[in-house]
Motif scaffolding. Structure first.
Motif, PDB file in Angstrom:
ATOM      1  N   ARG A   1       0.831  -1.214   0.000  1.00 54.47           N
ATOM      2  CA  ARG A   1       0.000   0.000   0.000  1.00 54.47           C
ATOM      3  C   ARG A   1       0.860   1.256   0.000  1.00 54.47           C
ATOM      4  N   LEU A   2       1.960   1.219   0.754  1.00 52.27           N
ATOM      5  CA  LEU A   2       2.888   2.356   0.768  1.00 52.27           C
ATOM      6  C   LEU A   2       3.481   2.583  -0.615  1.00 52.27           C
ATOM      7  N   ALA A   3       3.928   1.492  -1.248  1.00 51.93           N
ATOM      8  CA  ALA A   3       4.530   1.613  -2.580  1.00 51.93           C
ATOM      9  C   ALA A   3       3.506   2.135  -3.586  1.00 51.93           C
ATOM     10  N   TYR A   4       2.285   1.671  -3.497  1.00 52.85           N
ATOM     11  CA  TYR A   4       1.235   2.105  -4.436  1.00 52.85           C
ATOM     12  C   TYR A   4       0.975   3.600  -4.304  1.00 52.85           C
ATOM     13  N   THR A   5       0.836   4.079  -3.064  1.00 53.75           N
ATOM     14  CA  THR A   5       0.571   5.507  -2.850  1.00 53.75           C
ATOM     15  C   THR A   5       1.727   6.361  -3.352  1.00 53.75           C
ATOM     16  N   GLY A   6       2.940   5.931  -3.089  1.00 54.95           N
ATOM     17  CA  GLY A   6       4.098   6.683  -3.550  1.00 54.95           C
ATOM     18  C   GLY A   6       4.185   6.750  -5.060  1.00 54.95           C
ATOM     19  N   ILE A   7       3.879   5.631  -5.722  1.00 56.52           N
ATOM     20  CA  ILE A   7       3.944   5.595  -7.185  1.00 56.52           C
ATOM     21  C   ILE A   7       2.862   6.485  -7.792  1.00 56.52           C
ATOM     22  N   ILE A   8       1.636   6.413  -7.252  1.00 58.04           N
ATOM     23  CA  ILE A   8       0.541   7.248  -7.767  1.00 58.04           C
ATOM     24  C   ILE A   8       0.871   8.717  -7.580  1.00 58.04           C
ATOM     25  N   SER A   9       1.412   9.072  -6.414  1.00 59.80           N
ATOM     26  CA  SER A   9       1.765  10.471  -6.155  1.00 59.80           C
ATOM     27  C   SER A   9       2.863  10.940  -7.103  1.00 59.80           C
ATOM     28  N   ALA A  10       3.829  10.067  -7.374  1.00 58.00           N
ATOM     29  CA  ALA A  10       4.910  10.431  -8.294  1.00 58.00           C
ATOM     30  C   ALA A  10       4.379  10.620  -9.711  1.00 58.00           C
ATOM     31  N   LEU A  11       3.445   9.756 -10.123  1.00 60.35           N
ATOM     32  CA  LEU A  11       2.879   9.872 -11.466  1.00 60.35           C
ATOM     33  C   LEU A  11       2.056  11.149 -11.633  1.00 60.35           C
ATOM     34  N   ARG A  12       1.486  11.648 -10.544  1.00 59.42           N
ATOM     35  CA  ARG A  12       0.735  12.904 -10.601  1.00 59.42           C
ATOM     36  C   ARG A  12       1.649  14.119 -10.668  1.00 59.42           C
ATOM     37  N   GLY A  13       2.941  13.922 -10.454  1.00 60.83           N
ATOM     38  CA  GLY A  13       3.887  15.026 -10.505  1.00 60.83           C
ATOM     39  C   GLY A  13       4.204  15.642  -9.159  1.00 60.83           C
ATOM     40  N   ASP A  14       3.629  15.100  -8.074  1.00 59.25           N
ATOM     41  CA  ASP A  14       3.900  15.651  -6.749  1.00 59.25           C
ATOM     42  C   ASP A  14       5.360  15.469  -6.344  1.00 59.25           C
ATOM     43  N   VAL A  15       6.021  14.483  -6.949  1.00 53.04           N
ATOM     44  CA  VAL A  15       7.398  14.206  -6.578  1.00 53.04           C
ATOM     45  C   VAL A  15       8.303  15.395  -6.880  1.00 53.04           C
ATOM     46  N   TRP A  16       7.996  16.128  -7.972  1.00 50.43           N
ATOM     47  CA  TRP A  16       8.862  17.253  -8.336  1.00 50.43           C
ATOM     48  C   TRP A  16       8.705  18.411  -7.359  1.00 50.43           C
ATOM     49  N   VAL A  17       7.475  18.588  -6.876  1.00 50.90           N
ATOM     50  CA  VAL A  17       7.263  19.621  -5.853  1.00 50.90           C
ATOM     51  C   VAL A  17       8.014  19.262  -4.577  1.00 50.90           C
ATOM     52  N   LEU A  18       7.955  17.987  -4.206  1.00 55.22           N
ATOM     53  CA  LEU A  18       8.636  17.542  -2.987  1.00 55.22           C
ATOM     54  C   LEU A  18      10.150  17.656  -3.131  1.00 55.22           C
ATOM     55  N   LEU A  19      10.668  17.241  -4.292  1.00 54.91           N
ATOM     56  CA  LEU A  19      12.117  17.296  -4.501  1.00 54.91           C
ATOM     57  C   LEU A  19      12.627  18.731  -4.586  1.00 54.91           C
ATOM     58  N   GLY A  20      11.759  19.666  -4.895  1.00 54.95           N
ATOM     59  CA  GLY A  20      12.166  21.063  -4.951  1.00 54.95           C
ATOM     60  C   GLY A  20      12.107  21.775  -3.611  1.00 54.95           C
ATOM     61  N   ASP A  21      11.700  21.066  -2.592  1.00 52.68           N
ATOM     62  CA  ASP A  21      11.596  21.663  -1.253  1.00 52.68           C
ATOM     63  C   ASP A  21      12.953  21.582  -0.548  1.00 52.68           C
ATOM     64  N   PRO A  22      13.576  22.705  -0.211  1.00 54.06           N
ATOM     65  CA  PRO A  22      14.882  22.665   0.478  1.00 54.06           C
ATOM     66  C   PRO A  22      14.828  21.939   1.824  1.00 54.06           C
ATOM     67  N   ALA A  23      13.643  21.971   2.476  1.00 49.91           N
ATOM     68  CA  ALA A  23      13.520  21.299   3.777  1.00 49.91           C
ATOM     69  C   ALA A  23      13.757  19.800   3.644  1.00 49.91           C
ATOM     70  N   LEU A  24      13.375  19.225   2.506  1.00 51.33           N
ATOM     71  CA  LEU A  24      13.594  17.796   2.290  1.00 51.33           C
ATOM     72  C   LEU A  24      15.074  17.462   2.291  1.00 51.33           C
TER      73      LEU A  24
END
Length: 564
Positions: A33-56
């Motif tokens: 379930r964790l892997a599924y949610t992460g993959i869906i979020s990445a496919l929506r493009g949320d990963v780029w917003v997260l990777l652009g966060d300096p706090a990360l």
């Protein structure tokens, strides 16, 4: 006697699907379930917003730096104690080993509170003896170095256990031959002992690093006040400020933690490659170096280490719990048990936390005992081609940081269960299920050791005499594995009762655990109440460890980790 339920290896046919179902529910399903949610979020493009966060990236850097520095400190402390207590003629080895293991058994948030009470300008203990720094001086533990130091102290016993296992397997006759040939003790240590024990040292370093990556209690108490976030505390912070992309973000952050942990373990495997020694000769008895006139100095150093890592912090914790308020010097006139009265008789939340933690720990220990007796029987006696995969799936949740497991269950049960319409989120049951996943491997290890040490011919004779599976389990198997079962229950109870990392994201009003309440009391400024509750938790840990010690002589080798 009807035998239609028995296979050729004496196992009932229902046992294989039962074990597979348990492992699927407690490991494969939440992780999937964790892997599924992460993959869906990445496919929506949320990963780029997260990777652009300096706090990360700052949190990732803090996680790697504190874990690496903590690993180095763990190596220095753990290897020193392992070499001294395993190879040298030190007196009082059992008590020293027992005391050295205590920091690992004490919850990390309690470790952090005890060290805060021992250092800084507001230390009740330092004020009582006139050694407190001037008011306004910074608290040195609220830093990357402070977090790394306590991670090193907390995880040093892991290095100790791993290295000691390798030292106990050294070939005694080969070392004695080197000594008779005129090799000095230093030469024997450098050329024979350390190379052969290096796999244990590397394994201990990897375990300490991975444990540091997933530790929540120490970075939360020491880091959040100074705005120093690691990945686990960043997940906690993101979850507290809930938003539309929260689930996807915490899934991807949890994936990052899991990747870092897997990389750490992969580096361990790479470092161990080519170091798989096959030892010829007598082993199981460690080589002994007689220290002569240096023995007193070595013993003094060991006891001094125990004092700094354990005695002084716990003394400071007790002093803080007896002071009327944080920072007030402790004396006969100011000492009070008000904090204990408040914790035990007035604070509703602490009574609720005691009830919840005792229920969760007891239910986890007893339910897992039933599951692991059957699982261990299947893994040891079975001949399935899927045995390795099942064993790996059992170990994965325990190897992953607790915050990753809690995120898995948040994602799995945030919505009502399909068809049933039942909501587990916000109840004790979701915490209980997460505990099942996290501590399944802890409960399983003693049982597997016990099953491997008794002769299956006893059970086979009973089967041929007509005894069914449950009759054999009741009359033969359970009496033989009884001591290991007792150790399994105590170990799981001990860990689950003081747990914080898993329950930090799963608790809600009325479902607080002891670990959560200690953290919340400190976070709200009630340091004296947090200290008093921590003292009670430490006393409970010591009592349970003493019970394990009493069982030690009846248990399979390696179940009680501090016994030689």
């Amino acid at each position: 006697m009807r035998t239609r339920k028995l296979t050729g290896n004496s196992q009932p046919r229902w046992l294989f699907p039962f074990v597979v179902s348990v492992v699927f529910m407690l490991s494969a399903l939440p992780l999937g379930r964790l892997a599924y949610t992460g993959i869906i979020s990445a496919l929506r493009g949320d990963v780029w917003v997260l990777l652009g966060d300096p706090a990360l990236w700052q949190a990732a850097f803090n996680t790697l730096s504190t874990s690496f520095l903590g690993m180095v400190i763990s190596l220095i402390i753990g290897a020193g104690f392992a070499l001294a207590l395993t190879l040298c003629d030190i007196r009082g080895k059992l008590i020293l080993s027992f005391l050295f293991m205590l920091p690992m058994m004490i919850p990390p948030q309690v470790t952090a509170l005890s060290w805060i009470g021992m250092t800084g300008p507001s230390s009740t203990l330092l004020k009582a003896i006139g050694l407190a720094p001037a008011m306004g001086s910074p608290q040195p533990l609220y830093s990357i170095g402070g977090i790394a130091l306590l991670l090193g102290v907390q995880h040093a016993p892991l290095v100790y256990l791993s290295l000691r296992a390798g030292l106990l397997a050294l070939p005694q006759d080969g070392i004695e031959a080197a000594k008779l040939s005129g090799a000095s003790s230093w030469r024997v240590l450098k050329d024979i002992i350390l190379p052969l024990a290096m796999p244990g040292l590397i394994a201990g370093a990897a375990i300490a690093f991975v444990s540091g990556v997933g530790n929540f209690g120490i970075p939360a108490i020491l880091g959040i006040p100074a705005s120093i976030f690691t990945l686990p505390t960043l997940i906690y912070n993101r979850f507290a400020s809930f938003g539309s992309s929260t689930f996807g973000d915490i899934a991807m952050l949890s994936g990052m933690i899991a990747i870092i942990s897997v990389i750490g373990l992969a580096i361990q495997e790479r470092a161990l490659k080519g170091r798989d020694y096959r030892i010829i000769g007598l082993s199981g008895k460690a080589a002994t170096f007689r220290l002569g006139r240096w023995r007193g100095l070595a013993e003094l150093a060991l006891w001094l280490g125990i004092f700094i890592m354990l005695v002084a912090p716990l003394t400071a914790l007790v002093a803080s719990s007896l002071a009327p308020a944080y920072g007030v010097p402790l004396s006969l006139k100011t000492a009070t048990v008000h904090a204990y009265q408040e914790i035990l008789f007035r604070q509703t939340v602490t009574r609720t936390a005691f009830t919840n933690s005792l229920f969760l720990a007891t239910a986890t220990a007893l339910c897992l005992l039933f599951l692991t007796v059957l699982t261990a029987y299947f893994l040891v006696r079975g001949k399935s081609r899927f045995m390795f995969l099942l064993s790996a799936l059992v170990d994965i949740p325990y190897a992953l940081p607790g915050v990753v497991i809690s995120v898995c269950y948040v994602l799995l049960f945030a919505a009502p269960i399909p068809l049933l319409g039942v909501t587990l989120y916000g109840t004790l049951w979701i915490i209980l299920l997460a505990y099942f996943s996290s501590f399944f491997a802890v409960s399983l290890k003693p049982m597997v050791s016990a099953f491997m040490q008794f002769d299956p011919a006893l059970e086979e004779a009973a089967r041929l005499a007509g005894a069914g599976f449950w009759r054999r389990m009741k009359d033969i198997i359970l009496p033989l594995v009884g001591p290991a079962a007792g150790a399994s229950v105590i170990l799981v109870f001990l860990i689950a009762c003081n747990e914080l990392t898993v329950s930090a994201l799963l608790w809600s009003a009325g479902t607080q655990t002891l670990g959560v309440v200690i953290y919340n009391l400190d976070d709200s400024g009630s340091f004296d109440l947090a200290s008093a509750l921590s003292v009670l938790v430490v006393l409970m840990v010591i009592v349970l460890m003493l019970l394990l010690e009493l069982l030690g002589r009846k248990l399979p080798k390696g179940v009680v980790p501090w016994r030689n």
